[in-house]
Write an enzyme that holds these catalytic residues in place. Structure first.
Site, short mmCIF file in Angstrom:
data_model
loop_
_atom_site.label_atom_id
_atom_site.label_comp_id
_atom_site.label_asym_id
_atom_site.label_seq_id
_atom_site.Cartn_x
_atom_site.Cartn_y
_atom_site.Cartn_z
N TYR A 281 3.94 5.24 -3.70
CA TYR A 281 2.73 5.23 -4.55
C TYR A 281 2.96 6.06 -5.81
CZ TYR A 281 -2.21 5.16 -5.79
OH TYR A 281 -3.39 4.96 -6.45
N SER B 208 -1.85 -1.40 -6.12
CA SER B 208 -2.59 -0.65 -7.13
C SER B 208 -1.61 0.13 -8.01
CB SER B 208 -3.60 0.27 -6.44
OG SER B 208 -4.56 0.73 -7.35
N ASP C 205 -12.00 -7.86 -7.96
CA ASP C 205 -11.44 -6.53 -8.15
C ASP C 205 -11.99 -5.90 -9.43
OD1 ASP C 205 -9.88 -4.23 -8.35
OD2 ASP C 205 -8.05 -5.25 -7.72
N HIS D 295 -10.95 -4.72 -4.59
CA HIS D 295 -9.67 -4.02 -4.66
C HIS D 295 -9.09 -3.67 -3.29
CE1 HIS D 295 -6.65 -1.73 -6.88
NE2 HIS D 295 -6.82 -0.73 -6.04
#
Length: 310
Positions: free
Chosen positions: A79, A159, A242, A277
């Protein structure tokens, strides 16, 4: 004399445990959910390796034996943003991948919060390239240490992790056999113009600042797509509801890669309707994870459990 707490790790669903201060014994809470399934066939190890500037980066590697016994198809993820800590918690897709014979690796990249706020700042704003360098070094380590096999490394992220994967496949496309990019940010020149983009300026910077604009343009995955390059197989997953990362990012990137690539692998867009999302029905979570894992497994040669090709 009693205390209750929860426990989870990458292959163990969250469960409630009871500690008795008189006997110092820990037992399962009898009022909790039914017993979790045994997480057999998956062992977690934490490893450390140098990034490209010498910074030590740590990574969890989950494999069938807990050691690099033979090179295996590997799925690398991360991430590296907003100070988020990628601590171990149950993710069933990891267990599915490892039980099929693969290696699943989760890297604690700069930009995250694994090593504190300085670690976060070292991978944000003008320093964002450090996040991508850490990820590339993680891939190199999987090969050098014998966990993974050349040409059989896949990457996946969601994301901000989708931005990470987009940067990985456009900066060093030859490293990866396949990539899954979910609800991603990919056009970093115009991310402020949609969704929650304006709120992310403190993390990424703004094109309104000339110096920050140069940084953003320098790594923006959409702008780094180059005609004639052999990109890996790519699955871009987006949701039409989203409001965080507009599906325009995935749509544009899909079109750009389809036009540009000279690779033999497909470039596909998976557009999910009626969801946003993150949160969705369990049935939709299962469908999304199954599609993503099957896509990656098919490109790296990881057979489905039971020996059936995905």
């Amino acid at each position: 004399h009693e205390a209750w707490f929860t426990y989870t790790d990458f292959v163990t669903p969250t469960r409630v445990l009871r500690f008795d201060g008189r006997t110092r014994r820990v037992t399962g809470w009898e009022h909790g959910a039914r017993s979790a399934p045994e997480a057999e066939g998956a062992v977690t190890r934490q490893v450390a390796f140098p990034s490209r500037d010498g910074t030590t980066v740590r990574m969890f590697v989950i494999s069938p034996t807990g050691r690099p016994d033979v090179p295996r198809p590997a799925l690398l993820t991360g991430y590296g943003g907003f100070g988020q800590i990628m601590s171990p918690r149950y993710r069933p897709q990891i267990l599915a991948w490892v039980r099929a014979g693969g290696v699943f690796a989760w890297a604690g990249l700069r930009g995250g919060g694994e090593e504190g706020e300085e670690w976060h700042l070292a991978g944000s704003g003008a320093n964002k390239q450090n996040t991508f360098d850490d990820f590339a070094a993680a891939s190199d380590h999987l090969l050098a240490a014998g966990w993974a096999e050349e040409g059989r490394i896949a990457v996946m992220g969601s994301s901000n992790g989708g931005l990470l994967v987009g940067a990985a496949l456009t900066q060093e496309p030859e490293k990866y056999a396949a990539a899954v990019c979910r609800v991603p940010l990919l056009d970093m020149v115009r991310f402020e113009s949609s969704g929650l983009g304006p709120s992310w300026v403190p993390e990424y910077g703004s094109v309104r600042d000339p110096a920050q604009a140069r940084t953003l343009l320098g790594y923006s995955p959409y702008h780094r797509v180059t005609p004639g390059v052999g990109y890996p197989a790519v699955l871009l997953a987006a949701a039409d509801g989203d409001t965080r990362t507009d599906p325009l990012h995935a749509r544009k990137m899909c079109a750009a890669l389809q036009h540009a690539t000279s690779g033999s692998g497909p470039v596909l867009l998976r557009l999910e309707r009626g969801v946003g999302h993150g949160a969705r029905a369990v049935s939709r979570v299962v469908a999304l994870e199954a599609d993503c894992l099957a896509f990656l497994a098919g490109r790296v040669g990881l057979p489905a459990p039971g020996g059936v090709a995905p």
